[in-house]
Write a protein that holds these residues in place. Structure first.
Motif, PDB file in Angstrom:
ATOM      1  N   LEU A 123       0.832  -1.203   0.000  1.00  0.00           N
ATOM      2  CA  LEU A 123       0.000   0.000   0.000  1.00  0.00           C
ATOM      3  C   LEU A 123       0.868   1.255   0.000  1.00  0.00           C
ATOM      4  N   SER A 124       1.774   1.318  -0.944  1.00  0.00           N
ATOM      5  CA  SER A 124       2.642   2.476  -1.093  1.00  0.00           C
ATOM      6  C   SER A 124       3.356   2.366  -2.427  1.00  0.00           C
ATOM      7  N   PRO A 125       3.637   3.498  -3.073  1.00  0.00           N
ATOM      8  CA  PRO A 125       4.542   3.433  -4.226  1.00  0.00           C
ATOM      9  C   PRO A 125       5.921   2.975  -3.745  1.00  0.00           C
ATOM     10  N   LEU A 126       6.607   2.160  -4.533  1.00  0.00           N
ATOM     11  CA  LEU A 126       7.987   1.812  -4.226  1.00  0.00           C
ATOM     12  C   LEU A 126       8.869   3.011  -4.596  1.00  0.00           C
ATOM     13  N   TYR A 127       9.803   3.348  -3.717  1.00  0.00           N
ATOM     14  CA  TYR A 127      10.611   4.559  -3.894  1.00  0.00           C
ATOM     15  C   TYR A 127       9.694   5.760  -4.163  1.00  0.00           C
ATOM     16  N   PRO A 128       8.860   6.139  -3.216  1.00  0.00           N
ATOM     17  CA  PRO A 128       7.840   7.172  -3.466  1.00  0.00           C
ATOM     18  C   PRO A 128       8.411   8.511  -3.907  1.00  0.00           C
ATOM     19  N   TRP A 129       9.662   8.808  -3.545  1.00  0.00           N
ATOM     20  CA  TRP A 129      10.262  10.085  -3.938  1.00  0.00           C
ATOM     21  C   TRP A 129      10.488  10.185  -5.444  1.00  0.00           C
ATOM     22  N   LYS A 130      10.345   9.061  -6.156  1.00  0.00           N
ATOM     23  CA  LYS A 130      10.499   9.079  -7.613  1.00  0.00           C
ATOM     24  C   LYS A 130       9.185   9.375  -8.332  1.00  0.00           C
ATOM     25  N   TYR A 131       8.085   9.488  -7.573  1.00  0.00           N
ATOM     26  CA  TYR A 131       6.766   9.652  -8.172  1.00  0.00           C
ATOM     27  C   TYR A 131       6.331  11.117  -8.116  1.00  0.00           C
ATOM     28  N   PRO A 132       5.442  11.523  -9.031  1.00  0.00           N
ATOM     29  CA  PRO A 132       4.901  12.890  -8.973  1.00  0.00           C
ATOM     30  C   PRO A 132       4.143  13.112  -7.665  1.00  0.00           C
ATOM     31  N   ALA A 133       4.101  14.376  -7.251  1.00  0.00           N
ATOM     32  CA  ALA A 133       3.450  14.726  -5.987  1.00  0.00           C
ATOM     33  C   ALA A 133       1.993  14.264  -5.913  1.00  0.00           C
ATOM     34  N   PRO A 134       1.168  14.389  -6.983  1.00  0.00           N
ATOM     35  CA  PRO A 134      -0.230  13.941  -6.874  1.00  0.00           C
ATOM     36  C   PRO A 134      -0.362  12.454  -6.546  1.00  0.00           C
ATOM     37  N   VAL A 135       0.571  11.623  -7.041  1.00  0.00           N
ATOM     38  CA  VAL A 135       0.515  10.186  -6.731  1.00  0.00           C
ATOM     39  C   VAL A 135       0.700   9.972  -5.237  1.00  0.00           C
ATOM     40  N   ASN A 136       1.692  10.648  -4.668  1.00  0.00           N
ATOM     41  CA  ASN A 136       1.947  10.487  -3.237  1.00  0.00           C
ATOM     42  C   ASN A 136       0.860  11.118  -2.378  1.00  0.00           C
ATOM     43  N   THR A 137       0.254  12.193  -2.871  1.00  0.00           N
ATOM     44  CA  THR A 137      -0.869  12.796  -2.143  1.00  0.00           C
ATOM     45  C   THR A 137      -2.026  11.806  -2.047  1.00  0.00           C
ATOM     46  N   LEU A 138      -2.339  11.160  -3.159  1.00  0.00           N
ATOM     47  CA  LEU A 138      -3.403  10.152  -3.156  1.00  0.00           C
ATOM     48  C   LEU A 138      -3.043   8.967  -2.271  1.00  0.00           C
ATOM     49  N   ALA A 139      -1.782   8.524  -2.362  1.00  0.00           N
ATOM     50  CA  ALA A 139      -1.353   7.389  -1.539  1.00  0.00           C
ATOM     51  C   ALA A 139      -1.434   7.731  -0.056  1.00  0.00           C
ATOM     52  N   SER A 140      -1.008   8.937   0.309  1.00  0.00           N
ATOM     53  CA  SER A 140      -1.048   9.341   1.718  1.00  0.00           C
ATOM     54  C   SER A 140      -2.474   9.416   2.245  1.00  0.00           C
ATOM     55  N   TRP A 141      -3.396   9.845   1.375  1.00  0.00           N
ATOM     56  CA  TRP A 141      -4.803   9.909   1.782  1.00  0.00           C
ATOM     57  C   TRP A 141      -5.383   8.516   1.982  1.00  0.00           C
ATOM     58  N   SER A 142      -5.018   7.584   1.104  1.00  0.00           N
ATOM     59  CA  SER A 142      -5.679   6.269   1.113  1.00  0.00           C
ATOM     60  C   SER A 142      -5.072   5.307   2.129  1.00  0.00           C
TER      61      SER A 142
END
Length: 357
Positions: A147-166
Motif C-alpha cells: 500500500l505504497s509506491p515503491l521509492y515514493p520520492w520518484k513519483y509525482p506529488a499527486p501520486v503520493n498525495t493520493l497514496a497518503s490519503w488512502s
C-alpha cells in the motif's frame, strides 16, 4: 422491452417499429390522446380532451392492461403494471432515474473498477461493472498488495498525495469487508525496509518536503528491524507505516461485498465502443448488447487507451510485464517488506513470501 428501457439496456426508440420520419412521409397522422368514447353510429372517436376523430374503418389495437384481483394496496401510488408507454412514464415518475436511481456503468473489473463501484453504490446509484474476462484476475491479482509506491520520492506529488490519503483508510476498509463478508483480507502493517543507500539523499529530500515518516537506519538497526536479512553495511531506509493486503483475498472479499450491495457484475463482457451523442457519452456497446448510462467510468487499466481513443484522447498507457515467485516459508520467518534494486519480498501471514520485480 419496456423494462429494458427503464434499466437502460435499450432506448425507447428501439421498441418502435419505424423511425419518426416514417409517419409523415407516408401521410400517417399520429395523435397522442386517450379515447373516452367510441360513437359507432356516427363513426366518431371522442378523446378525453374533447377533440373528435372521424373514421370509416376502426381498428382497435390497444394491447393488454394489468389485471387486478382485489389485492390489498393494489391502488396505492407506485403500484402499477408495465404494458404501455404510459406505464413506462409512470414508472419513471415513481422512481425517476435521474434522481433516486442514478445509473453508472464501470468498464473494467479490476481493483480500481470494483472499488469505484463500491463507492458509487454507497450513494444509492445503480451500478453495473463490465469485465472482459474475469473479475480482478489481471494486474489486481498479480500485484503484491503493497500500500505504497515503491521509492515514493520518484513519483509525482499527486501520486503520493493520493497514496497518503488512502493508506490510513485501508485498515478501516479491511474491517468493513470482514464484517460484511467474513473474509479477512490480511491487512498487515509490515513496514518497508529499503536496502538501497544510493537512494538515501533523494529519500531525505522528499522527507524534508513532505514530513513523511521515513528514517535512515544503520546495519545494527536493520538486524533489529528484520533479523532474517543480511544487512547492508552502509545501512538502509526504513518506512514503518507501509502496510499491505493480500490482494487475491481482497478481490474475493470485495466481489462478495458488491454482490450483497446489489451491484451487477458482468464477466466476459468486453466493451467494444462508447456510445456518444452530441459530445456526450450515453452508454457502451459490448459484443452482445448496448447498455445506456449517463455516467460511464473507464477503469480497464492498460486497455483504457483503446476506448478513450474514440473520444479523441491519445493516452500513453501500455501493459507492463513483471515477474513473481511465491515461496512457502514458515510463518514469521520474514516480517518486513524488503526492497532492493527494484526487487521486493513480501511476507504473508501464513508464511508464504512473494518475491517480485
Amino acid at each position: 422491452a419496456l423494462m429494458y428501457v427503464y434499466m437502460g439496456h435499450m432506448k425507447f426508440e428501439h421498441t418502435q417499429p419505424y423511425e419518426n420520419w416514417f409517419w409523415k412521409k407516408n401521410r400517417i397522422d399520429l395523435v397522442k390522446g386517450y379515447v373516452r368514447t367510441v360513437d359507432h353510429q356516427n363513426k366518431k372517436l371522442v378523446l378525453q380532451d374533447g377533440n373528435t376523430i372521424d373514421y370509416d374503418k376502426l381498428i382497435i389495437a390497444t394491447g393488454s392492461k394489468p389485471n387486478k384481483f382485489g389485492w390489498p394496496g393494489q391502488d396505492l401510488p407506485g403500484v402499477q403494471g408495465l404494458y404501455s408507454k404510459q406505464d413506462l412514464d409512470q414508472l419513471e415518475a415513481n422512481a425517476p432515474d435521474n434522481k433516486t436511481c442514478k445509473r453508472a456503468v464501470i468498464v473494467g473489473g479490476g481493483l480500481i473498477g470494483l472499488m469505484t463501484a463500491r463507492g458509487l453504490s454507497e450513494t444509492g446509484a445503480s451500478v453495473t461493472v463490465l469485465e472482459r474476462n474475469h473479475l480482478g484476475q489481471e494486474s489486481s491479482w498479480a500485484g503484491g498488495g503493497i500500500l505504497s509506491p515503491l521509492y515514493p520520492w520518484k513519483y509525482p506529488a499527486p501520486v503520493n498525495t493520493l497514496a497518503s490519503w488512502s493508506q490510513p483508510r485501508y485498515q478501516e476498509l479491511a474491517h468493513q469487508l470482514q464484517n460484511s463478508t467474513g473474509i479477512d483480507v490480511e491487512w498487515i502493517n509490515s513496514g518497508l525496509l529499503i536496502l538501497d543507500m544510493d537512494e538515501a539523499e533523494a529519500a531525505m529530500e522528499w522527507v524534508n518536503e513532505t514530513g513523511s515518516n521515513v528514517s535512515l537506519v544503520t546495519a545494527h538497526e536493520i538486524r533489529s528491524i528484520e533479523p532474517a536479512v543480511e544487512p547492508d553495511p552502509t545501512g538502509g531506509i526504513w518506512m514503518p507505516d507501509v502496510a499491505q493486503v493480500r490482494n487475491p483475498i481482497f478481490i474475493k472479499a470485495l466481489i462478495e461485498d458488491l454482490k450483497q450491495r446489489g451491484v451487477r457484475l458482468a464477466t466476459d463482457s468486453e466493451v467494444t465502443h462508447l456510445l456518444t451523442k452530441r459530445g456526450h457519452i450515453e452508454g457502451v456497446r459490448t459484443e452482445y448488447t448496448e447498455i445506456m448510462a449517463k455516467n460511464v467510468i473507464i477503469a480497464c487499466g492498460a486497455w483504457s487507451a483503446r476506448l478513450l481513443k474514440e473520444l479523441g484522447q491519445e493516452l500513453p498507457i501500455v501493459p507492463v510485464r513483471g515477474q513473481m515467485i511465491l515461496y512457502r516459508a514458515k510463518p514469521g520467518q520474514l516480517k518486513r517488506i524488503i526492497l532492493k534494486e527494484g526487487h521486493y519480498a513480501i511476507p504473508r501471514r501464513d508464511g508464504r513470501v512473494l518475491v517480485g520485480s
